[in-house]
Scaffold this active site. Structure first.
Site, PDB file in Angstrom:
ATOM      1  N   HIS A   1       0.354  -0.030 -10.042  1.00  0.00           N
ATOM      2  CA  HIS A   1      -0.405  -0.841  -9.096  1.00  0.00           C
ATOM      3  C   HIS A   1      -0.935  -2.094  -9.796  1.00  0.00           C
ATOM      4  CE1 HIS A   1      -2.531  -0.358  -5.003  1.00  0.00           C
ATOM      5  NE2 HIS A   1      -2.558  -1.642  -5.344  1.00  0.00           N
TER       6      HIS A   1
ATOM      7  N   GLU B   1      -1.705   8.187  -5.278  1.00  0.00           N
ATOM      8  CA  GLU B   1      -1.823   7.605  -6.611  1.00  0.00           C
ATOM      9  C   GLU B   1      -3.267   7.519  -7.104  1.00  0.00           C
ATOM     10  OE1 GLU B   1      -0.376   3.573  -6.293  1.00  0.00           O
ATOM     11  OE2 GLU B   1      -2.152   2.916  -5.185  1.00  0.00           O
TER      12      GLU B   1
ATOM     13  N   ASP C   1       5.278  -0.334  -6.802  1.00  0.00           N
ATOM     14  CA  ASP C   1       4.063  -0.621  -7.556  1.00  0.00           C
ATOM     15  C   ASP C   1       2.909   0.220  -7.038  1.00  0.00           C
ATOM     16  OD1 ASP C   1       2.537  -2.173  -9.492  1.00  0.00           O
ATOM     17  OD2 ASP C   1       1.567  -3.096  -7.748  1.00  0.00           O
TER      18      ASP C   1
ATOM     19  N   ARG D   1       0.846  -1.191   0.000  1.00  0.00           N
ATOM     20  CA  ARG D   1       0.000   0.000   0.000  1.00  0.00           C
ATOM     21  C   ARG D   1       0.877   1.234   0.000  1.00  0.00           C
ATOM     22  NH1 ARG D   1      -3.166  -2.704  -1.768  1.00  0.00           N
ATOM     23  NH2 ARG D   1      -5.292  -3.220  -1.111  1.00  0.00           N
TER      24      ARG D   1
END
Length: 327
Positions: free
Chosen positions: A293, A261, A256, A232
């Site tokens: 992500h 975001e 990632d 996260r």
């Protein structure tokens, strides 16, 4: 039995159709995220399925409860976007997804190798026919110490993957796992920060873990530490990452996910004016590898996420057991 699914991607539609047919339920599919302005789309439905961009706060959950929604299922492992206390008060069951940890675990190890072997600058050079080696010398994982923060299903799988490389593996978790201890040495956070060449995060985002990677904790790490985050974004302080990649305290990042975001991930923003300066600035460094992500994004995981959502909602409604089920 009726389920309203939100944030539905094209690649999920076939799985939703298959699960609805298999389980004999009606599923209405919506591309939009669930929010107060369109909550009426869930009226008359027994359950709601969402992804992580739908913020199910107390107010929205109260609206859903008035409309007859009894179960909310997120097609994600993380559930920090749902107010669990409000759901419990309203008698709404909350479910999260459960899928094999291999995809995310393999992705985290891939990030380690990409950063260690200077994948990003070497790719840039190759695209303009620059085949020089200067500045591209890498490091071998077998000679390094990897610290794994969080040894749940994904963290434990990362550790199993790493055993084949021959590196030293340290682990931290408030609840140690005996099986993990066969392959990694459990230590306190201070020891992990001080001793690790690479640190990879595999923990949920909770009030106690938000910004667990910050200026103070980074200062206690090795110079040139490599940080990996496939969990996260809020686990890491974005501004602290920027300052420490600039100063070269951090030797590389594999990200990632990153905080702030939400207005970027899983959307095509090529023709937009972006206001997210932190993300735009961070991604330009040659030793920072960032993706959208997508560590979870495999064929098996996508189907499992839909299956958990639809079958989980049906199970709760069939049994009448309205309690939160968080994996």
């Amino acid at each position: 039995m009726r389920i309203a699914a939100f944030e539905v991607r094209d690649d999920e539609r076939q799985s939703f159709d298959d699960e609805a047919r298999r389980l004999g339920v009606e599923v209405a599919l919506h591309e939009e995220k669930l929010e107060p302005g369109n909550a009426t789309m869930a009226e008359g439905f027994d359950g709601v399925s969402t992804l992580g961009l739908s913020r199910l706060d107390s107010s929205l959950l109260e609206t859903l409860a008035r409309q007859g929604v009894k179960v909310v299922a997120t097609r994600t492992v993380g559930y920090n976007h749902i107010d669990l206390d409000a759901a419990k008060r309203l008698g709404i069951a909350v479910l999260n997804a459960d899928y094999a940890p291999n995809g995310v675990a393999e992705y985290a190890v891939m990030f380690m190798l990409m950063v260690l072997r200077n994948y990003k600058p070497s790719l840039w050079r190759g695209q303009v026919y620059d085949f020089s080696l200067k500045g591209l010398r890498g490091r071998e994982l077998r000679n390094l110490t990897v610290g794994v923060m969080g040894t749940g299903r994904i963290g434990a799988t990362v550790i199993r993957c790493l055993t084949g490389f021959g590196c030293r593996i340290l682990a931290y978790d408030p609840h140690p796992n005996d099986a993990v201890a066969n392959h990694a040495e459990y230590v306190d956070l201070e020891t992990l920060y001080r001793s690790s060449d690479i640190i990879t995060l595999h923990m949920p985002l909770l009030p106690s873990t938000e910004h667990i990677i910050n200026r103070d904790t980074i200062a206690r790490m090795k110079d040139g530490v490599v940080l990996i985050n496939c969990a996260r974004g809020g686990l890491m302080d974005l501004e602290a990452l920027i300052d420490n990649i600039e100063s070269e305290k951090i030797g590389g990042l594999g990200l990632d996910t990153v905080e702030t975001e939400e207005d970027l991930i899983h959307r095509d923003r090529r023709t937009d004016i972006l206001t997210n300066r932190g993300v735009a600035y961070l991604r330009q460094f040659p030793n920072v590898v960032m993706t959208q992500h997508m560590a979870f994004y495999t064929d098996a995981a996508v189907h499992s996420m839909v299956n958990c959502s639809v079958e989980g909602i049906r199970s709760v409604l069939d049994t009448g057991t309205f309690r939160t089920r968080i994996a």
